[in-house]
Enzyme design. Structure first.
Site: not given
Length: 402
Positions: A39, A94, A137, A196, A198, A289, A320
């Site tokens: 710092y 994720k 998402d 869509g 994907a 899924n 993925n």
């Protein structure tokens, strides 16, 4: 283990841990000298260096190894529009995958707005904190405009994983399957069921890899996709290539004689006798899924040669998770400004080569995500493609790739 048991374990894990990821110190902090170095006053030196050359923030701070996983919670897994707060567990999960497989520090961020422009501006304001952005998402067609605008205006990689991560994984699996089936991409008839984010991304990347547009058909829930004046811009661009004559028909019509059937659609829709009309050594990826378009045993009973799905309890999981950790690892290591088509294709080819180099088993045409060699193989291919295509800040591969 069944789904309900897994849900119970997921709740128990989070109730006990409260968080799946956390930050840790990466420097000594045992005395006042360490404090003064980490710092003030020592910190002024890197601050002034970055002031003169902003890119140094990618090598002198944690920014260079940090990706933001960002969502508005409008299209979460199979749950739909559950809102920003409810999407945090997915973004956190994720982020854990980034750390586990790519040694990347990923930060979950949710933005409490459904306004496209407000979302875009918020992410733009965060640019100086991160080396990359993983969009996650977000409902379509909004997700297309968000990604396109951020890619155009930001100087770090922006990547919508629901589109491109899924597409890379699907292309890699397809290349591996075609090698085992002894067929060529440019020759096979391909059907993509699902239009869509994907599905369209998969179709576009397969075309980019060399598939013949005349041999591809894309469908939605009502049948073969055609331009009826109501399609979003991504669908219209795709239709101009694969269905310029606006042909119409059913799923059964489309798959007759097809070599490849890829689903990003709904449970059970492939469980029909028409699968028997597909070409010899047919390939079916049922990626809905958590329940796929057709189950493994049912597909095999109808003569499918190679089957893949998104599930870990069946052969050939098209996931993925094998893509984005290595993809971003390679991009970050050469300080890439974006993730382009060349990098996506490089990732897919690396995964396909890795999966089929040691076997020709129809039940093993995709990589094992837990194989520690996978992320590095993808990262090296991506880093090299970034340098060769001119989007990397560095001009040579880092030492660990040589």
């Amino acid at each position: 283990m069944n789904t309900e048991q897994l849900k119970k374990e997921a709740m128990k894990l989070r109730e006990s841990k409260h968080q799946i990821i956390k930050t840790v110190l990466n420097a000594d902090m045992k005395d006042s000298h360490d404090l003064a170095t980490v710092y003030t006053p020592g910190v002024s030196a890197p601050c002034l260096a970055i002031k003169e050359d902003e890119d140094l923030s990618l090598t002198l701070t944690w920014r260079g190894n940090v990706v933001a996983v960002i969502s508005d919670g409008t299209r979460v897994l199979g749950l739909g529009d559950i809102g920003p707060a409810a999407s945090i567990p997915v973004m956190e999960g994720k982020s854990a995958l980034y750390k586990r497989f790519g040694n990347i520090d990923a930060i979950p961020i949710v933005i409490d707005t459904k306004d496209k422009d407000e979302f875009i501006r918020t992410v733009q304001l965060l640019e100086k904190s991160f080396a990359g952005i993983n969009l996650e998402d977000i409902s379509s067609p909004k997700c297309y405009d968000i990604e396109d605008e951020l890619k155009k205006t930001m100087n770090i990689p922006v990547f919508h994983d629901d589109q491109h991560g899924t597409a890379i994984a699907a292309l890699a699996a397809l290349l591996g399957a075609l090698k085992v089936a002894e067929k060529k991409l440019e020759d096979v008839k391909i059907v993509v069921n699902g239009a869509g984010a994907a599905g369209t991304a998969i179709a576009r990347l397969i075309l980019e890899a060399g598939a013949n547009p005349k041999n591809m058909t894309v469908l939605n829930s009502k049948g073969i996709l055609y331009d009826n004046g109501k399609r979003d811009r991504v669908q219209c661009e795709l239709l101009a290539k694969v269905n310029p004559d606006n042909k119409q028909g059913t799923l059964e019509d489309a798959i007759c004689g097809a070599d490849v059937l890829i689903g990003c659609s709904a449970p059970g829709v492939f469980n029909c006798e028409a699968l028997r009309t597909m070409a010899d050594k047919s390939i079916v990826f049922a990626m809905a899924n958590p329940v796929p378009e057709i189950m493994y045993d049912e597909a095999k009973d109808k003569g499918v040669f190679i089957y893949g799905s998104g599930r870990s309890d069946m052969p050939n999981q098209v996931n993925n998770s094998s893509v984005f950790p290595g993809l971003f690892r390679g991009a970050l290591d050469v300080r890439a400004r974006q993730i382009n088509e060349e990098m996506k294709l490089a990732a897919a080819y690396a995964l396909a080569d890795f999966a089929t180099s040691e076997n020709s088993d129809p039940n093993h045409i995709v990589v094992d995500v837990f194989d520690p060699r996978v992320p590095m193989a993808v990262a090296k291919a991506v880093a090299k493609a970034a340098i060769e295509s001119g989007v990397a800040r560095t001009t040579e591969l880092p030492e660990q790739y040589k």
